[in-house]
Design an enzyme around this catalytic site. Sequence first.
Site, PDB file in Angstrom:
ATOM      1  CG  HIS A 170     -50.740 -24.091  98.621  1.00 10.59           C
ATOM      2  ND1 HIS A 170     -49.523 -24.569  99.037  1.00 10.59           N
ATOM      3  CD2 HIS A 170     -51.145 -24.916  97.625  1.00 10.59           C
ATOM      4  CE1 HIS A 170     -49.182 -25.619  98.307  1.00 10.59           C
ATOM      5  NE2 HIS A 170     -50.160 -25.860  97.451  1.00 10.59           N
TER       6      HIS A 170
ATOM      7  CB  ALA B 208     -69.783 -33.609  84.758  1.00 14.00           C
TER       8      ALA B 208
ATOM      9  NE  ARG C 150     -82.722 -35.968  91.238  1.00 16.14           N
ATOM     10  CZ  ARG C 150     -82.725 -37.284  91.321  1.00 16.14           C
ATOM     11  NH1 ARG C 150     -83.161 -37.896  92.404  1.00 16.14           N
ATOM     12  NH2 ARG C 150     -82.288 -38.028  90.317  1.00 16.14           N
TER      13      ARG C 150
END
Length: 199
Positions: free
Chosen positions: A116, A161, A184
């Site tokens: 948005h 994560a 890496r």
Amino acid sequence: MSDHEEVLARIRQGAFYTESEASFQNGQRRADLVFEYNRTPPGEAGRRRELLEAILGSVGARTVLLPPFHAGFGSNVHIGDDFFGNVNLTFVDDVEIRIGHGVMIAPSVTLTTTGHPIHPGLREDFRRFSEPIVIEDKVWIGSNVVVLPGVRIGYGAVIGAGSVVSRDIPAMTVAVGVPCRVARPITDEDLKARTFPAA
């Protein structure tokens, strides 16, 4: 050019459009089918497959998508073979999300094709822009990752994560963080390790 064609052209260009302008597409939403899928008992694998084929734009063989999942449309999502999607996967699929073969996605991941305007004066009527997402073959995306509009994640990449992926990620790399950055390359040394060595 009709009004609908003009709106579709703007959407394809990544330009702003409003909820009212795009409302003619609402027939492509699969909300009732997604709701049914999420309530289907685990033992009814055949019914789940039937529903996935009705919900998604295309779905490959040996696909596992654990409920609940969420989708704005569903019909704009295309998934390849040997896909595993864990619980609480969210597709904000105002435009296409294309997922390759052998992709694994951990719990509570969001793939959002839409953003948005920054200035509140431009956000009336839910004004937004949309850009497609592409996830190439053999990608692994960790828990609680957010992938933002227009991103391509290259072959074999691993997204750590909690990352927020706002730019393209090259093939065969480990990328982590907010914003997500390449840590890496993935090498043959990783064939010997259960966990990742320090970057």
